[in-house]
Design an enzyme around this catalytic site. Structure first.
Site, PDB file in Angstrom:
ATOM      1  N   THR A  29      -6.976  -5.800  -8.367  1.00 35.52           N
ATOM      2  CA  THR A  29      -6.460  -7.093  -7.938  1.00 35.52           C
ATOM      3  C   THR A  29      -7.176  -7.470  -6.647  1.00 35.52           C
ATOM      4  O   THR A  29      -7.723  -6.608  -5.967  1.00 35.52           O
ATOM      5  CB  THR A  29      -4.932  -6.981  -7.693  1.00 35.52           C
ATOM      6  N   THR A  53      -5.625 -11.673 -10.029  1.00 31.75           N
ATOM      7  CA  THR A  53      -5.863 -10.394 -10.693  1.00 31.75           C
ATOM      8  C   THR A  53      -6.366 -10.557 -12.112  1.00 31.75           C
ATOM      9  O   THR A  53      -6.099 -11.565 -12.776  1.00 31.75           O
ATOM     10  CB  THR A  53      -4.570  -9.550 -10.715  1.00 31.75           C
ATOM     11  N   GLY A 104      -3.400  -3.382  -5.675  1.00 32.75           N
ATOM     12  CA  GLY A 104      -3.025  -2.002  -5.928  1.00 32.75           C
ATOM     13  C   GLY A 104      -1.870  -1.813  -6.880  1.00 32.75           C
ATOM     14  O   GLY A 104      -1.201  -0.785  -6.836  1.00 32.75           O
ATOM     15  N   GLY A 105      -1.583  -2.796  -7.728  1.00 34.39           N
ATOM     16  CA  GLY A 105      -0.550  -2.598  -8.732  1.00 34.39           C
ATOM     17  C   GLY A 105       0.808  -2.294  -8.139  1.00 34.39           C
ATOM     18  O   GLY A 105       1.262  -2.959  -7.206  1.00 34.39           O
TER      19      GLY A 105
END
Length: 523
Positions: free
Chosen positions: A338, A356, A420-421
């Site tokens: 992202t 993202t 970073g999710g």
């Protein structure tokens, strides 16, 4: 229990530091230095925060095409200097013709961001069947129209120029190509673009890098500049994209693209200490962040030692995640795929924007006629039927993106976010606390060791004081690890902060990211 040996590396000879940038004429912090520099140049030439943010986001689609781009979607927050905050949802939408039965469970887990049962053939992760309608072009154009001062053609110009010239391919880009090489080899256009050395040219300044021109992407961006953003959804550009999507096995249709609309929202807000924290409502990481911050506000963080403070962060994040998993979705392992950027202009307007493709290189599908890397938005849906976030046609999935703007005395003070999710909101929580509770500068806040509390086992940066892991281990399993370039363990944040006592602002980016940078306007 503390795992002392996991992911250990010898960093004894390294000292990594990335100073913040200050200035009174506007600042941009982004995950790639060229995007930050383009945004800062836009500010120098009289553009405002939204002009700079949109231009920088479009540049990111060229210089780091595996993380974000016009084949993806996202969220943004805009804060006017007078404190009015608007939220924009331009996230992905699943195909209207989608049949959940085409994603049968295969047993085991998918091995990606979510600990759901695997789908046969990874149809929700890779290939045409994993692609959702992208919202980035519509979102960036809508944001520019509402809050920008420059034309769509003007903000696209830097991205077009860099696509023609070519993105820089250095060791970090080569690492990205290598990590996903097996998956990229499954798509002929991806193989040709990213893995064929013949497509790269000599770099004019250094033998250590190459240039990777993207002439087809430059052409498609030029067409969008001339025909307008809606051409992506219902014009010649849309037809080119749909032809390639059909060949890739996607069920996305002209109706999916024609019907796509962004959504302007009132941000969700909550008070933390003397700040108003503004986030994206609904299917983002924002509600979980606010829930965690409400839990954190029950502690006198300023009076706690570092170890007890870290334990409070872990408990606040875990409580928010337990609610998130039960009511919204079911997050587990992650990787960085992202892009986030934060902007402040000299008038004090701010933008916090996250975009993202989901996984690194998204679906691993590159469209051959346009060189657009497409998202794998189906990954964000739970493949199990009857769940809050189950696979369904024509809907938006639950997302981890958490752009934030914090107000102080009614004025925008902080624009912050991360890539970073599932690591994003725990990182944002801690950085906000460092800035607000500890009075850190942006530079100091981003250099502090962090924890990641997005899974049942809490990751603790090995550089943290020893009693941090000990304090957290009284409540949770703990794993010591290093804050590395790859794999990303504690998200990749970037932020800008206004100074209430002067005209200066400060911007900082993730110290461990080789490309992340902050840049200031010259005038």
């Amino acid at each position: 229990m503390i795992d002392q040996n996991a992911n250990q590396m010898d960093a004894s000879t390294w000292s990594l530091h990335k100073p913040q940038v200050t200035g009174a004429n506007g600042l941009v912090a982004a995950q790639h230095y060229e995007a930050a520099e383009v945004g800062a140049q836009i500010l120098s030439e009289g553009g405002n925060a939204m002009d700079a943010a949109v231009a920088a986001a479009l540049v990111l689609s060229v210089v780091e095409p595996w993380l974000s781009g016009i084949g993806g979607g996202g969220f943004l927050l805009h804060a006017a200097a007078d404190g009015a905050v608007d939220a924009l949802d331009f996230n992905l939408v699943s195909p209207q013709a989608l049949d959940p039965a085409n994603y049968p469970l295969a047993g085991g887990t998918d091995g990606d961001w979510f600990d759901w049962p695997a789908v046969e053939g990874n149809r929700n992760l890779i290939g045409g069947s994993s692609i959702c309608t992208p919202g980035a072009v519509a979102g960036l154009a809508a944001a520019l129209e509402r809050f920008g001062t420059l034309s769509w053609e003007e903000v696209l110009a830097p991205a077009i120029e860099i696509a023609e010239r070519g993105m820089t391919v250095d060791w970090f880009a080569d690492l990205a190509f290598a990590v996903d090489r097996p998956n990229l080899l499954q798509n002929a256009a991806a193989t040709a673009l990213f893995l064929d050395p013949a497509t790269q040219q000599a770099h004019p300044q250094t033998a250590a890098s190459k240039r990777l021109p993207m002439p087809k992407k430059a052409a498609i961006l030029r067409r969008l500049a001339q025909a307008g953003a809606r051409d992506f959804y219902e014009g010649e550009t849309a037809q080119l994209i749909l032809d390639d999507l059909s060949a890739a096995g996607s069920c996305l249709s002209a109706k999916d693209f024609r019907d796509y609309k962004v959504t302007w929202l009132k941000p969700s807000q909550d008070t933390y200490r003397d700040r108003e924290i503004c986030v994206i409502p609904g299917l983002s990481g924002g509600p979980s962040l606010l829930r965690a911050m409400r839990a954190l506000s029950e502690h006198d963080i300023r009076a706690l030692p570092d170890a007890e403070r870290a334990a409070a962060y872990a408990q606040a994040c875990r409580g928010a995640y337990e609610y998130r998993l039960k009511h919204l979705g079911h997050a587990a392992a992650s990787e960085d795929c992202t892009s986030h950027l934060s902007v402040i202009d000299k008038a004090g307007n701010m933008v916090s924007l996250t975009n993202t493709l989901l996984s690194r290189f998204g679906s691993k599908v590159v469209l051959p006629q346009s060189q657009i890397v497409m998202n794998n938005g189906m990954m964000w849906f739970d493949p199990r039927p009857g769940q809050p976030n189950s696979i369904a046609p024509g809907v938006k999935p639950l997302a981890n993106m958490t752009p934030v703007i914090a107000l102080r005395n009614g004025r925008p003070e902080i624009a912050l976010g991360a890539a970073g999710g599932r690591q994003i909101f725990p990182a944002v929580l801690q950085i906000l606390s460092y800035l607000i509770d500890a009075g850190d500068t942006p530079e100091a806040a981003l250099h502090r060791p962090r924890i990641d509390a997005s899974t049942a086992t809490i990751l603790v940066d090995r550089k943290a004081a020893p009693d941090v892991a000990t304090a957290i281990s009284e409540h949770y399993a703990v794993q010591l690890t290093d804050n590395t370039v790859y794999p990303v363990q504690f998200a990749i944040p970037s932020l800008v902060q206004a100074d209430s006592k002067s005209a200066l602002a400060a911007a900082a980016s993730h110290p461990m990211s080789p490309w992340a940078a902050a840049a200031g306007a010259a005038k």
